[in-house]
Write a protein that holds these residues in place. Structure first.
Motif, mmCIF file in Angstrom:
data_model
loop_
_atom_site.group_PDB
_atom_site.id
_atom_site.type_symbol
_atom_site.label_atom_id
_atom_site.label_comp_id
_atom_site.label_asym_id
_atom_site.label_seq_id
_atom_site.Cartn_x
_atom_site.Cartn_y
_atom_site.Cartn_z
ATOM 1 N N VAL A 155 1.895 1.751 -3.639
ATOM 2 C CA VAL A 155 0.780 2.233 -4.454
ATOM 3 C C VAL A 155 0.577 3.731 -4.245
ATOM 4 O O VAL A 155 0.411 4.503 -5.210
ATOM 5 N N ILE A 175 0.836 -1.205 0.000
ATOM 6 C CA ILE A 175 0.000 0.000 0.000
ATOM 7 C C ILE A 175 0.874 1.259 0.000
ATOM 8 O O ILE A 175 0.523 2.264 -0.624
ATOM 9 N N VAL A 220 0.909 -3.144 -6.703
ATOM 10 C CA VAL A 220 -0.220 -3.963 -7.145
ATOM 11 C C VAL A 220 0.171 -5.430 -7.314
ATOM 12 O O VAL A 220 -0.567 -6.318 -6.856
ATOM 13 N N TYR A 268 -8.638 -0.990 -10.558
ATOM 14 C CA TYR A 268 -8.252 -2.184 -9.813
ATOM 15 C C TYR A 268 -9.452 -2.962 -9.280
ATOM 16 O O TYR A 268 -9.485 -4.198 -9.355
ATOM 17 N N TYR A 273 -6.406 1.961 0.165
ATOM 18 C CA TYR A 273 -6.380 1.995 -1.302
ATOM 19 C C TYR A 273 -7.564 2.803 -1.831
ATOM 20 O O TYR A 273 -7.423 3.609 -2.761
ATOM 21 N N SER A 302 -5.314 -1.751 4.754
ATOM 22 C CA SER A 302 -4.738 -1.495 3.421
ATOM 23 C C SER A 302 -5.801 -1.363 2.342
ATOM 24 O O SER A 302 -5.675 -0.539 1.428
ATOM 25 N N HIS A 326 -6.905 5.228 -9.639
ATOM 26 C CA HIS A 326 -6.780 3.877 -9.097
ATOM 27 C C HIS A 326 -8.020 3.017 -9.306
ATOM 28 O O HIS A 326 -8.072 1.870 -8.868
#
Length: 378
Positions: free
Chosen positions: A27, A24, A67, A145, A309, A305, A142
């Motif tokens: 990212v 994380i 990722v 995902y 995200y 996490s 993001h």
């Protein structure tokens, strides 16, 4: 997660938490870099507001490892589960897939409200409906995902059943072939396209694992199968992982610079052939960590996490637009400083926000998927 070797599982749990923490962080680092540097500017050979600065490219490349680490963890934790017993697939779909879809649909509402307020525009109802039906992507960096992982979760029980009786050696061969077809060939075609060379046209496709996320999930399963069976001394293994990691990291930076200097606006993506080796080495080293006493901070960040995200990018966008210190500025030192400041602020606030949301009954499970012992919606 149940393990066939409880003792080994207990000793590895801290390492998995650390991997999530690193993932994380990377990212959020990746998106902080994207916020302050023009990743498509190849007109200037060296510039501090350009992707052609090797230092910034180095940080951006590191961020791309986050990722794959998450996907490795998915394979490590899920592909050995029992999907043969009656009702097991249905239970997985309800407790994992359905709950994830509901969480994502709620966040789509919140994201669209956020974008409308941030940009001073009306709520785009038509766009929101298309996003809910998974036929359009919301314009937040993001957001690709979650729909991807939802698709993976739908097929994950069948993937697990498919590889259950595959010998480890055969899995190596399968992954080697798919790495060549799904990572090496597309990278070659990237360079061919840049120099107007006819691209390679594959006549065979690895249907079973025809996307990079599934390939990475299967690699995570391979880590699980190798658990406790290392034949190489730990010190030598760490040295080899470090060496391979540095080689592929430097190669990633050099090749991106080379592409940009030749007119390409390519940004390193997960299908680039260097990403899997780098991610593999990082996961392997972190997975060796064994602490006598669990550090609570790793555990809490690991648990948070997923929520981090979901929340970190809107926080970054809000600061970019409304806080003067985080605005785009001129000058090397201030520019780099604002990027690091944004990284720190978005990491801390997203963690605190996730902890706060998780403390609210029902809301915490719906928005962060952190389940309390006394409350289970799914």
């Amino acid at each position: 997660m149940k393990s066939s070797n409880p003792g080994a599982h207990a000793s590895r749990k801290v390492s998995l938490d650390i991997i999530r923490c690193v993932a994380i962080f990377l990212v959020i680092l990746n998106h902080a870099v994207e916020s302050y540097y023009n990743l498509e500017d190849h007109d200037v050979a060296v510039s501090y507001n350009s992707f052609d600065d090797s230092g910034i490219m180095f940080l951006f490349t590191l961020g791309r490892i986050g990722v794959p680490l998450f996907l490795f963890l998915t394979g490590y934790l899920m592909l050995h589960r029992d999907f043969d017993s009656p009702g097991s697939i249905k239970r997985f779909w309800i407790h994992n897939l359905l709950s994830l879809i509901i969480t994502w649909e709620i966040w789509l509402v919140l994201y669209n409200i956020f974008l409308a307020c941030l940009n001073g525009t009306a709520f785009d109802v038509a766009g929101w409906v298309r996003q809910m039906l998974f036929v359009e992507q919301i314009e937040i960096t993001h957001s690709w995902y979650l729909p991807m992982i939802i698709g993976v979760y739908f097929f994950l029980p069948f993937i697990a059943k498919g590889v259950k009786n595959v010998p480890k050696q055969s899995l190596y061969i399968m992954l080697g072939v798919c790495y060549t077809l799904l990572f090496v060939v597309p990278t070659i075609n990237l360079f061919f396209g840049t120099f107007d060379i006819d691209q390679l046209k594959l006549q065979v496709t690895p249907v079973f694992i025809s996307t990079f996320p599934v390939t990475m999930i299967l690699m995570g399963h391979l880590f699980y199968l190798r658990e406790g069976k290392r034949k190489i001394p730990i010190g030598l293994k760490i040295f080899l992982d470090y060496t391979v990691f540095i080689i592929f990291l430097q190669l990633s930076v050099y090749l991106q610079l080379y592409l940009h200097q030749n007119g390409s606006d390519y940004n390193l993506w997960y299908s680039f052939f260097t990403v899997i080796p780098m991610s593999y080495c990082v996961f392997d080293v972190l997975n060796m960590i064994s602490l006598k006493k669990e550090l609570r901070i790793f555990r809490r960040i690991s648990i948070c996490s997923f929520g981090m995200y979901l929340t970190h990018r809107p926080i970054q966008m809000l600061f970019e637009k409304n806080v003067a210190y985080f605005g785009h500025t001129n000058g090397e030192i201030l520019y780099i400083g604002t990027m690091w400041a944004l990284l720190g602020v978005s990491f801390v606030i997203s963690y605190a926000l996730t902890e706060g949301l998780a403390a609210i009954p029902i809301v915490g499970e719906l928005l962060t998927r952190i389940r309390k012992k006394k409350i289970h919606l799914f």
